[in-house]
Design an enzyme around this catalytic site. Structure first.
Site, PDB file in Angstrom:
ATOM      1  N   ASP A 248      -4.296  -9.247  11.942  1.00  0.00           N
ATOM      2  CA  ASP A 248      -3.570  -8.030  11.611  1.00  0.00           C
ATOM      3  C   ASP A 248      -2.338  -7.846  12.494  1.00  0.00           C
ATOM      4  O   ASP A 248      -2.415  -7.951  13.725  1.00  0.00           O
ATOM      5  CB  ASP A 248      -4.514  -6.821  11.777  1.00  0.00           C
ATOM      6  CG  ASP A 248      -3.848  -5.515  11.439  1.00  0.00           C
ATOM      7  OD1 ASP A 248      -3.484  -5.335  10.264  1.00  0.00           O
ATOM      8  OD2 ASP A 248      -3.689  -4.673  12.341  1.00  0.00           O
ATOM      9  N   VAL A 250       0.494  -9.110  13.780  1.00  0.00           N
ATOM     10  CA  VAL A 250       0.717  -9.871  15.010  1.00  0.00           C
ATOM     11  C   VAL A 250       2.040  -9.517  15.685  1.00  0.00           C
ATOM     12  O   VAL A 250       2.231  -9.788  16.871  1.00  0.00           O
ATOM     13  CB  VAL A 250       0.643 -11.392  14.751  1.00  0.00           C
ATOM     14  CG1 VAL A 250      -0.737 -11.785  14.257  1.00  0.00           C
ATOM     15  CG2 VAL A 250       1.719 -11.841  13.769  1.00  0.00           C
ATOM     16  N   GLU A 285      -0.497 -11.555   9.561  1.00  0.00           N
ATOM     17  CA  GLU A 285       0.337 -10.508   8.983  1.00  0.00           C
ATOM     18  C   GLU A 285       1.463 -10.294   9.987  1.00  0.00           C
ATOM     19  O   GLU A 285       1.232  -9.851  11.105  1.00  0.00           O
ATOM     20  CB  GLU A 285      -0.433  -9.203   8.789  1.00  0.00           C
ATOM     21  CG  GLU A 285       0.458  -8.113   8.192  1.00  0.00           C
ATOM     22  CD  GLU A 285      -0.080  -6.704   8.387  1.00  0.00           C
ATOM     23  OE1 GLU A 285       0.363  -5.805   7.658  1.00  0.00           O
ATOM     24  OE2 GLU A 285      -0.928  -6.501   9.270  1.00  0.00           O
ATOM     25  N   ASP A 383      -2.665  -2.318   2.043  1.00  0.00           N
ATOM     26  CA  ASP A 383      -1.607  -1.508   2.637  1.00  0.00           C
ATOM     27  C   ASP A 383      -0.688  -0.909   1.581  1.00  0.00           C
ATOM     28  O   ASP A 383      -0.354   0.279   1.629  1.00  0.00           O
ATOM     29  CB  ASP A 383      -0.758  -2.356   3.596  1.00  0.00           C
ATOM     30  CG  ASP A 383      -1.300  -2.354   5.019  1.00  0.00           C
ATOM     31  OD1 ASP A 383      -1.929  -1.349   5.408  1.00  0.00           O
ATOM     32  OD2 ASP A 383      -1.114  -3.350   5.729  1.00  0.00           O
TER      33      ASP A 383
END
Length: 584
Positions: A248, A250, A285, A383
């Site tokens: 998630d 980064v 991500e 998202d």
């Protein structure tokens, strides 16, 4: 009598640490590295916790594998090697050529558990996807949320079924030929139940990101903090037989080391892959639009294997919906040319001006060196649905025809396609932002913050769901009666057909970005994508359109609606439809 067991915890901050095992407290001894250890007789499922300093309240193990009473309760011993795996025939599969299905355990089924999700796996096999990607399952406070508020990264959330249920789920996937990718969060910790700062300096001094304090990756004592993360990575892949991790956000990792943790992570994962004899994949991500993220280490990159491509999503979303607010503005202004740019180069912002960021952003992808499968392409994800004010899916606004066009463009693109659960049939259930913070003040603050954020952008506060309202969670569960009803059944059939065609036509999975050509007409709202000898032709207009081809089509491989009309180098497509044509 139970056998002696070594309990160990890294806790350089307190001057005294004791361990409580099944109600009995034992002293621990400290070594020079800040690790505390004690040999204690303990049952295989003993409950335990650590007493720090003069505090007599036991705290959960930072590396706890199970939290039966939640993140504030005692930890319970769990031996992952005790599970009798049935996936010995599973040799894994590479990400290249595969299709990912993103799933949230709590809303995938009415029951919201790992065991109930197993009962729906045959749907995914029949659909034709290759990987299941689970949103975070690490332990969080409360009964339900998205999973990004986890505070104990080694434990599986108990309301989902706990660690053994997780092993059963992975085992069941492998026995059906499905790989498993686990979404993990290493950039922040949740706001409730985080006791790690009592043990060690988990947070960086003075650092923060969108979600709170930054993790200590570069400061004093950061070697062991990094080890805490890296051991967790290896735990999922080794002990839980997971095939890959989605990392998630980064870009929120603040790391000033000469060897960044992502590079260290990819090195250790590649080493483990050799040891276990199956492909292991890391997917980032990243908001950086930096191709070095997915460039091999030998070529000067981080060695992360793939990353999400939000630019492709934004370009396709604006193309289909016409939306142009916020970060969609640049994509909307570019028209179909923006979508064409992402189809041939992965990034739209490749050093270009970003009006949303008010600066230049990104770096070009060397399409001769990086294949398209290293970028995940999608029309919807958690998202892009859940962070809309009302959590509305794109199926709420698009016609069935345009939904089918969108599916065609995603599943024939040179990327690794990803679907969000229910997208395959155009689910009408929303997927909203939901929380279950037990603390009234935290719940109220979360709700007010969420509603206020969207009110500032012009949304009526009355339309923004209260994340703490249990109905917000319930509304977000999939309705499994939908797939058999129209227009859902038709879109499900189209999605299945497209996934099957990917296995039948090598041109549709060719990841060579440099070989992709795209032509388009903004006025007519048409686009043609060259995929080897195939032509993917899309008509987004509300009436029939003639599209000129570079060479004569010899047949129709697939169409989302009525059969298109072929006339030499011209094809006439019905309104809001797409087709795959052969030119051989």
């Amino acid at each position: 009598m139970p056998a002696p067991v070594e309990f160990a915890v890294w806790a350089p901050l307190p001057q005294r640490v004791r361990v409580q095992v099944d109600g009995t407290v034992h002293d621990m001894r400290r070594d020079d590295g800040g690790w505390w250890r004690a040999e204690v007789e303990a049952r295989p499922d003993a409950d335990y916790g650590f007493l720090l300093g003069d505090d007599d309240a036991p705290r959960p193990d930072p590396r706890s594998r199970r939290q039966p009473e939640g993140v504030h309760g005692l930890s319970r011993r769990f031996d992952p090697s005790a599970y009798a795996w049935g996936d010995s025939a599973w040799t894994g599969r590479p990400l290249a050529g595969g299709v990912v299905y993103e799933m949230h355990i709590g809303t995938f089924t009415p029951e919201g558990t790992l065991d109930s999700a197993i009962e729906r796996l045959d749907h995914l096999v029949d659909l034709g996807v290759d990987f299941v990607e689970l949103l975070p399952v690490n332990a969080f406070n409360g009964t339900h949320n998205w999973g990004y508020d986890g505070v104990l990264w080694y434990a599986v959330q108990e309301t989902y079924g706990g660690p053994e249920a997780y092993q059963r789920f992975v085992d069941a996937c492998h026995q059906r030929g499905l790989g498993v990718i686990q979404d993990v969060v290493y950039n922040h910790l949740g706001p409730s139940g985080n006791y790690l700062p009592l043990f060690f300096p988990v947070f960086a001094e003075g650092g923060s990101n969108t979600w709170g304090d930054s993790i200590n990756l570069s400061g004093p004592d950061s070697d062991e903090v990094r080890r805490y993360i890296l051991d967790n990575v290896l735990m999922w892949l080794r002990d839980m037989h997971v095939d890959g991790l989605r990392l998630d956000a980064v870009h929120a990792l603040v790391d000033e080391r000469a060897t960044p943790i992502l590079e260290q992570m990819s090195t250790e994962v590649d080493t483990l892959s050799v040891a276990v004899g199956r492909p292991l994949t890391l997917i980032a991500e990243s908001d950086l639009n930096d191709p070095r993220m997915v460039t091999p280490r030998a070529a000067g990159g981080s060695g992360i294997h793939a990353q999400w491509s939000d630019d492709f999503h934004h370009a396709l979303h604006t193309t289909l919906t016409g939306e142009g607010q916020g970060y969609y503005a640049d994509f909307a202004e570019a028209g179909l040319g923006g979508l064409a740019k992402t189809l041939t180069g992965a990034f739209f912002h490749d050093g270009s001006w970003s009006s949303f960021r008010k600066r230049s952003h990104g770096r070009p992808v060397d399409t001769a060196r990086l294949p398209g499968w290293k970028f995940l392409g999608y029309l919807q994800d958690h998202d892009q649905i859940g962070n809309r004010a009302t959590g509305d899916r794109i199926s709420e606004t698009l016609s069935p025809g345009l939904l089918a066009v969108g599916a065609t463009l995603v599943l024939t693109a040179p990327f690794t396609p990803m679907l969000f659960m229910g997208e395959e049939w155009g689910a009408r259930t929303p997927w909203q932002f939901f929380t279950s913070h037990p603390e009234p003040e935290l719940g109220e603050a979360t709700a007010k913050g969420r509603i206020g954020e969207f009110a500032e952008h012009g949304w009526d506060p009355e339309t923004v769901p209260d994340p703490q309202d249990p109905e917000t969670f319930t509304r977000s569960k999939l309705d499994w009666a939908e797939p058999t009803k129209e227009p859902h059944a038709r879109l499900l059939g189209i999605t299945k057909t497209l996934l099957a065609l990917r296995k039948q036509h090598p041109d549709l999975v060719d990841p060579d970005l440099s070989a992709v050509e795209v032509s388009w007409d903004d006025e007519d709202r048409t686009m043609t994508v060259h995929r080897g000898a195939l032509r993917v032709v899309a008509n987004l207009a509300d009436g029939p359109r003639e599209v000129a081809l570079d060479r004569a089509a010899t047949g129709v491989v697939f169409s989302t609606g009525d059969e298109p009309t072929l006339d030499g180098t011209t094809v006439t497509l019905p309104a809001e439809s797409a087709a795959i044509l052969s030119t051989r």
